[in-house]
Write a protein that holds these residues in place. Structure first.
Motif, PDB file in Angstrom:
ATOM      1  N   ARG A  39       0.793  -1.235   0.000  1.00 13.45           N
ATOM      2  CA  ARG A  39       0.000   0.000   0.000  1.00 13.45           C
ATOM      3  C   ARG A  39       0.820   1.277   0.000  1.00 13.45           C
ATOM      4  O   ARG A  39       0.321   2.335   0.360  1.00 13.45           O
ATOM      5  N   THR A  40       2.101   1.211  -0.386  1.00 13.70           N
ATOM      6  CA  THR A  40       2.894   2.433  -0.440  1.00 13.70           C
ATOM      7  C   THR A  40       2.625   3.221  -1.717  1.00 13.70           C
ATOM      8  O   THR A  40       2.869   4.424  -1.781  1.00 13.70           O
ATOM      9  N   LYS A  41       2.143   2.504  -2.751  1.00 12.16           N
ATOM     10  CA  LYS A  41       1.705   3.186  -3.971  1.00 12.16           C
ATOM     11  C   LYS A  41       0.769   2.256  -4.727  1.00 12.16           C
ATOM     12  O   LYS A  41       0.612   1.085  -4.370  1.00 12.16           O
ATOM     13  N   LYS A  78      -7.169   4.470  -7.201  1.00 19.65           N
ATOM     14  CA  LYS A  78      -6.557   4.084  -5.922  1.00 19.65           C
ATOM     15  C   LYS A  78      -6.759   2.606  -5.529  1.00 19.65           C
ATOM     16  O   LYS A  78      -7.193   2.297  -4.416  1.00 19.65           O
ATOM     17  N   ASP A  99      -3.638   6.390 -10.095  1.00 23.03           N
ATOM     18  CA  ASP A  99      -3.582   7.268  -8.926  1.00 23.03           C
ATOM     19  C   ASP A  99      -4.923   7.930  -8.634  1.00 23.03           C
ATOM     20  O   ASP A  99      -5.097   8.531  -7.573  1.00 23.03           O
ATOM     21  N   LYS A 121       0.083   0.032  -7.595  1.00 24.04           N
ATOM     22  CA  LYS A 121       0.979  -0.708  -8.487  1.00 24.04           C
ATOM     23  C   LYS A 121       0.214  -1.334  -9.654  1.00 24.04           C
ATOM     24  O   LYS A 121      -0.994  -1.530  -9.584  1.00 24.04           O
ATOM     25  N   ASP A 139       5.397  -2.371 -12.113  1.00 22.30           N
ATOM     26  CA  ASP A 139       5.897  -2.937 -10.858  1.00 22.30           C
ATOM     27  C   ASP A 139       6.199  -4.430 -10.968  1.00 22.30           C
ATOM     28  O   ASP A 139       6.962  -4.968 -10.167  1.00 22.30           O
TER      29      ASP A 139
END
Length: 254
Positions: A30-32, A184, A181, A34, A61
């Motif tokens: 959950r840091t970005k 999400k 983005d 992917k 990724d």
């Protein structure tokens, strides 16, 4: 994670089981937001001819090899990839994993009713599979701001852990790259015709043809008008760049 550089594409050298573990980690990281790509010969040709598509692949990724010719070539150039991990094979396996982990999934793509039928069939197979949404976007949706916003709102409301997009390459990869983005979702991946395969609206080639590198020919026989240009014009240069790749590998070893 071991990587193989070939034909201007970086491949992550994982088998199916390892791939599932990596995606599981990505979901929980959950840091970005992917995304996963699954290059076959056609994708590789697009990467070599389209700078924007190359950028999408470079920033992915997880890059999985989706094509037996690429696996064979990797062995010839001394950079053996473990196995083909196609989007169509990964899709049901990842749904099975999602059911076991209680992850939520969303299906975007296919003709009207196809994603619903695929969801129904998969839920019969994997009892705990939680499909929180399906949507068939209209033709040209990627260029329609209102439609795009509608899709993004649907996905945000459903809040899935995995988004499967089945609208064909390069459209699906480009749409994911441009919108991830905004909607999400922890992990997104393009799955091409996988909804149709699971729904039964398109029959996939027999296993022996997949193993013998003839899946493309089976699909061509089913849709010759649509696929003639792709396979016999756009992708024909693959033989040339593959030979160049083999030659470069021989020179390096000498």
């Amino acid at each position: 994670m071991n990587e193989v550089e070939m034909l201007n594409v970086r491949f992550d050298n994982v088998d199916m089981q390892e791939c599932i573990k990596v995606i599981d980690y990505m979901i929980n990281d959950r840091t970005k937001f992917k995304y996963v790509v699954t290059p076959n010969v056609d994708h590789v040709m697009k990467v070599n001819n389209d700078p924007s598509f190359k950028k999408i692949y470079k920033e992915a990724d997880l890059i999985l090899v989706d094509g037996q010719p690429l696996v064979w070539l990797s062995k010839l150039v001394g950079k053996p990839l473990k196995e083909k991990v196609s989007g169509s094979d990964l899709f049901p396996r990842l749904c099975e994993h999602a059911a076991s982990k209680e992850y939520k999934v969303f299906f975007l793509g296919g003709l009207e009713g196809v994603a619903d039928k695929a969801a129904e069939n998969l839920k019969q197979q994997f009892k705990n599979l939680n499909v929180v949404g399906t949507y068939c976007p209209p033709f040209g949706f990627e260029n329609d701001e209102n439609e795009n916003n509608k899709i993004i709102k649907k996905i945000l409301a459903a809040n899935p852990d995995i988004l499967f997009v089945g609208v064909g390459a390069p459209k699906q990869e480009t749409w994911i790259y441009n919108n991830r983005d905004k909607y999400k979702v922890p992990v997104s991946l393009g799955v091409g015709a996988s909804f149709d395969f699971i729904a039964g609206t398109i029959k996939r080639s027999p296993k022996w043809m997949q193993k013998c590198c003839l899946e493309w020919f089976y699909r061509f026989c089913k849709e010759p008008k649509r696929l003639f240009r792709r396979y016999f014009i756009e992708d024909s240069i693959f033989i040339v760049i593959a030979i160049k790749e083999i030659y470069r590998s021989i020179v390096k070893r000498c």
